[in-house]
Design a protein around this motif. Structure first.
Motif, PDB file in Angstrom:
ATOM      1  N   ILE A 165     -73.057   0.083 -51.329  1.00  0.00           N
ATOM      2  CA  ILE A 165     -74.459   0.001 -50.905  1.00  0.00           C
ATOM      3  C   ILE A 165     -75.344   0.947 -51.700  1.00  0.00           C
ATOM      4  CG2 ILE A 165     -76.036   0.292 -48.968  1.00  0.00           C
ATOM      5  CD1 ILE A 165     -74.276  -2.192 -48.794  1.00  0.00           C
ATOM      6  N   THR A 166     -74.866   2.170 -51.949  1.00  0.00           N
ATOM      7  CA  THR A 166     -75.714   3.120 -52.683  1.00  0.00           C
ATOM      8  C   THR A 166     -76.011   2.635 -54.100  1.00  0.00           C
ATOM      9  OG1 THR A 166     -73.737   4.407 -53.300  1.00  0.00           O
ATOM     10  CG2 THR A 166     -74.993   5.135 -51.356  1.00  0.00           C
ATOM     11  N   ALA A 167     -75.127   1.826 -54.654  1.00  0.00           N
ATOM     12  CA  ALA A 167     -75.397   1.263 -55.979  1.00  0.00           C
ATOM     13  C   ALA A 167     -76.658   0.403 -55.953  1.00  0.00           C
ATOM     14  CB  ALA A 167     -74.202   0.447 -56.451  1.00  0.00           C
ATOM     15  N   ILE A 168     -76.830  -0.340 -54.867  1.00  0.00           N
ATOM     16  CA  ILE A 168     -78.036  -1.180 -54.724  1.00  0.00           C
ATOM     17  C   ILE A 168     -79.268  -0.301 -54.568  1.00  0.00           C
ATOM     18  CG2 ILE A 168     -79.159  -2.943 -53.323  1.00  0.00           C
ATOM     19  CD1 ILE A 168     -76.366  -3.923 -52.505  1.00  0.00           C
ATOM     20  N   TYR A 169     -79.184   0.713 -53.715  1.00  0.00           N
ATOM     21  CA  TYR A 169     -80.335   1.571 -53.450  1.00  0.00           C
ATOM     22  C   TYR A 169     -80.721   2.385 -54.684  1.00  0.00           C
ATOM     23  CZ  TYR A 169     -80.215   0.499 -48.459  1.00  0.00           C
ATOM     24  OH  TYR A 169     -80.271  -0.146 -47.247  1.00  0.00           O
ATOM     25  N   ARG A 170     -79.742   2.920 -55.382  1.00  0.00           N
ATOM     26  CA  ARG A 170     -80.043   3.733 -56.557  1.00  0.00           C
ATOM     27  C   ARG A 170     -80.724   2.902 -57.644  1.00  0.00           C
ATOM     28  NH1 ARG A 170     -74.963   7.914 -57.612  1.00  0.00           N
ATOM     29  NH2 ARG A 170     -75.505   9.355 -55.929  1.00  0.00           N
ATOM     30  N   SER A 171     -80.323   1.644 -57.784  1.00  0.00           N
ATOM     31  CA  SER A 171     -80.944   0.786 -58.796  1.00  0.00           C
ATOM     32  C   SER A 171     -82.422   0.562 -58.514  1.00  0.00           C
ATOM     33  CB  SER A 171     -80.218  -0.558 -58.863  1.00  0.00           C
ATOM     34  OG  SER A 171     -80.401  -1.286 -57.657  1.00  0.00           O
ATOM     35  N   ALA A 172     -82.832   0.737 -57.255  1.00  0.00           N
ATOM     36  CA  ALA A 172     -84.232   0.557 -56.872  1.00  0.00           C
ATOM     37  C   ALA A 172     -84.952   1.888 -56.694  1.00  0.00           C
ATOM     38  CB  ALA A 172     -84.307  -0.242 -55.571  1.00  0.00           C
ATOM     39  N   GLY A 173     -84.273   3.009 -56.965  1.00  0.00           N
ATOM     40  CA  GLY A 173     -84.910   4.311 -56.820  1.00  0.00           C
ATOM     41  C   GLY A 173     -84.971   4.805 -55.386  1.00  0.00           C
ATOM     42  N   ILE A 174     -84.209   4.188 -54.487  1.00  0.00           N
ATOM     43  CA  ILE A 174     -84.163   4.602 -53.082  1.00  0.00           C
ATOM     44  C   ILE A 174     -83.109   5.689 -52.924  1.00  0.00           C
ATOM     45  CG2 ILE A 174     -83.706   3.867 -50.708  1.00  0.00           C
ATOM     46  CD1 ILE A 174     -84.623   1.067 -51.520  1.00  0.00           C
ATOM     47  N   CYS A 175     -83.458   6.765 -52.231  1.00  0.00           N
ATOM     48  CA  CYS A 175     -82.527   7.857 -51.993  1.00  0.00           C
ATOM     49  C   CYS A 175     -81.794   7.650 -50.672  1.00  0.00           C
ATOM     50  CB  CYS A 175     -83.260   9.201 -51.965  1.00  0.00           C
ATOM     51  SG  CYS A 175     -84.010   9.641 -53.540  1.00  0.00           S
ATOM     52  N   VAL A 176     -80.562   8.117 -50.614  1.00  0.00           N
ATOM     53  CA  VAL A 176     -79.741   8.009 -49.406  1.00  0.00           C
ATOM     54  C   VAL A 176     -79.390   9.416 -48.927  1.00  0.00           C
ATOM     55  CG1 VAL A 176     -77.582   7.166 -48.422  1.00  0.00           C
ATOM     56  CG2 VAL A 176     -78.809   5.779 -50.098  1.00  0.00           C
ATOM     57  N   PHE A 177     -79.726   9.710 -47.675  1.00  0.00           N
ATOM     58  CA  PHE A 177     -79.431  11.000 -47.069  1.00  0.00           C
ATOM     59  C   PHE A 177     -78.494  10.815 -45.883  1.00  0.00           C
ATOM     60  CE2 PHE A 177     -82.588  14.473 -48.302  1.00  0.00           C
ATOM     61  CZ  PHE A 177     -82.893  13.905 -49.530  1.00  0.00           C
TER      62      PHE A 177
END
Length: 605
Positions: A499-511
């Motif tokens: 999932i973080t691969a998808i978010y990182r590609s869009a510049g979304i940070c995960v905390f």
């Protein structure tokens, strides 16, 4: 012989026959249903067959001995005690518990008996014998249906006896005696009905005992042990669907307001109702004729797994389950009670590495159903029902501090539901991603905020559809300048990587939220390379930890974040002392009542 002697002989022989028949029946049913000795369990069918045939063979020997002593008493006496006993016993052994091997052996034994003792052995005797065999065979064929109806069962027993008595009577013709026929038939009917009622009472008692044991066993099954077993079982179903590329639909089902039911009627009544609900769901699923399995997830929660069914088919079946339970009135002390179910459905995705991700989504959708008023369904394949609650995001500032100044960086968006003029925490936080995007867009339009943090449930975080939708929103012109996704439960490593691969590609940070309280270092450390930050909430610890102990934990997690080269947000800043402590550690991001409580976005201008 005097009438008194006839009565004594008649009654004594009848009682003796009843005694033997009930003894035979008790032994037979004990071996067939109750005995749990390993040897008996392994050879139950053979033991029942041999025991039944041995018993009937003994009756043949006794009848043969009686004939040798006094042929006239055997054939033309007051009543044929051993013949009655033989016919009733044969009905119990062959028709109720036996098989075709038993039937064939008995038919051959009877044929041998007639050829030896019939005088004369002519066409009438053969015809009567064939009629009797036909009746016996017919009873075997329809015994399942017949034994469900008390009258049919009794009539079948009487039919077998009457045809047998007529056959033996024709083998030794005599002058017709109406009173003899009355005595004989009455004796047979009494013996047969007594045995039938004894069997019925035995079966009923065993069923009641089994029902109570089942209720007790349900109460003893802890959620952990049952869930572990079911997870292993349904995981195999999940693997089958993945390997065969068939669609799997998972439905999480929960009994509405069951705690209140238990408090009112007691836990034993609750167990009885849960078993009845499980049986009702099983019945609906069987009638639907689909590949589906029902599992108990613990307490009043159930899970249905469908393989190869469309979402619409699964939703229709689950809807039928909800309706069947809603239409049922469950017996309780003082009358009946009504209960309903709620359900959440989801599709197992090819990206899911385990059934856990699908479970989480189904459970999230179940909470949506609860929110909509119960006796509802929500999720894949379900048409929208019920009224939508009024939801919005409140915003609490997140402050960034540097050597030069301190200013508002953005805000955490906290979901609230309207109840009249008041806003309160919703019963569930996992709203549909389209609704979530609309609410965030509303916040951005009604405030000066450009950077926002949102919370996702475990099921939402594991859903690639939601991740892709949020990624598209983050890159849209109307999207936020920065979007941060916060999760309060650490997912498994495979899900985080996917999932973080998808978010990182869009510049979304995960905390990861609530580290040091809800999420231990042992859980978080394995995902540190794949996340962008952690958040420590001091307010979670203030009720049961000293200030010194809280500061010790904050220091540990601030250093952990620094070593992992990720961001650290300290939540729960309420006083100047909290702020000074955070500044002494070099922490740059703060959140808490000291900077502002959650407010409506319109207050952010």
């Amino acid at each position: 012989m005097s009438a008194w002697m006839i009565g004594v002989s008649y009654t004594t022989t009848l009682l003796f026959s009843i005694f033997l028949a009930l003894g035979m029946t008790s032994l037979l049913y004990w071996v067939n249903d109750r005995a749990v000795t390993p040897f008996i369990v392994a050879h139950r069918v053979s033991i029942v067959r041999v025991a039944g045939l041995a018993y009937l063979w003994i009756l043949y020997i006794l009848q043969d001995l009686q004939y040798r002593v006094d042929p006239q008493m055997h054939v033309f006496g007051l009543h044929w005690a051993f013949l009655n006993l033989m016919l009733v016993s044969l009905y119990v052994i062959a028709v109720r518990t036996g098989d075709w091997v038993t039937i064939i052996i008995q038919a051959l034994c009877c044929a041998f008996y007639l050829t030896r003792y019939a005088e004369p052995f002519d066409g009438r005797v053969v015809t009567a014998y064939l009629v009797w065999v036909a009746v016996l065979s017919g009873l075997i064929v329809i015994r399942q249906t017949m034994q469900q109806r008390r009258m049919w069962d009794n009539l079948g027993m009487i039919a077998l006896g009457v045809t047998g008595i007529i056959g033996i009577y024709l083998s030794r013709p005599r002058v017709f005696d109406a009173w003899w026929w009355v005595r004989e038939l009455v004796a047979y009917v009494i013996l047969g009905l007594v045995v039938q009622e004894y069997i019925r009472l035995t079966v009923t008692a065993d069923a009641n005992t089994a029902k109570m044991q089942r209720v007790a066993a349900y109460d003893q099954m802890t959620a952990a042990s049952v869930l572990a077993h079911n997870q292993n079982d349904i995981a195999k179903l999940f693997d089958l669907a993945q390997v065969t590329h068939q669609q799997m639909v998972v439905a999480a089902i929960d009994v509405d307001r069951f705690s209140a039911f238990n408090q009112r009627y007691g836990y034993l009544a609750g167990n009885v109702v849960l078993l009845s609900i499980a049986d009702t769901i099983q019945s609906v699923v069987r009638q639907a004729n689909v590949h589906a399995r029902l599992y108990r997830s613990g307490g009043e929660e159930f899970t249905l797994g469908f393989v190869g069914a469309t979402t619409k088919q699964a939703a229709t079946i689950v809807a039928d389950c909800l309706q069947a339970v809603a239409d049922t009135r469950f017996p309780v002390t003082g009358g009946t009670a009504a209960l309903t179910l709620s359900a959440g459905l989801t599709i197992a995705q090819q990206e899911d590495t385990s059934i856990g991700s699908a479970f989480a989504r189904a459970d999230d959708n179940l909470r949506v159903s609860k929110q909509r008023g119960r006796n509802q369904m929500y999720g894949s394949g379900v048409e929208a029902t019920g009224s939508e609650p009024v939801l919005t995001y409140f915003a609490q500032p997140i402050v960034h501090s540097s050597a030069s100044d301190t200013k508002t960086w953005g805000a955490e968006l906290l979901l609230r539901q309207q109840d009249g003029e008041h806003w309160h925490l919703p019963e569930r936080f996992d709203i549909h991603v389209d609704k979530q995007v609309a609410l965030i867009t509303q916040v951005l339009a009604n405030s000066s905020l450009k950077r926002v943090n949102i919370n996702l449930t475990p099921g939402q975080f594991a859903d690639t559809n939601i991740a892709n939708a949020l990624a598209g929103f983050a890159n849209a012109t109307y999207g936020p300048e920065q979007l941060v996704v916060e999760i309060t439960t650490v997912p498994d490593l495979a899900t985080v990587r996917r999932i973080t691969a998808i978010y990182r590609s869009a510049g979304i940070c995960v905390f990861i939220d609530d580290v040091g309280s809800d999420n231990s270092y042992e859980l978080v450390q394995k995902v540190l390379p794949y996340i962008d930050g952690v958040k420590f909430a001091m307010q979670n610890l203030r009720k049961h930890e000293t200030t010194a102990r809280i500061h010790e934990r904050v220091t540990f997690w601030a250093n952990t974040a620094k070593k992992a080269k990720i961001e650290f947000i300290l939540e729960g800043i309420e006083t100047q002392e909290d702020l000074d402590f955070a500044a002494s550690l070099g922490i740059q991001y703060y959140q808490g009542y000291y900077f502002g409580k959650p407010t409506l976005p319109t207050d952010q201008h």
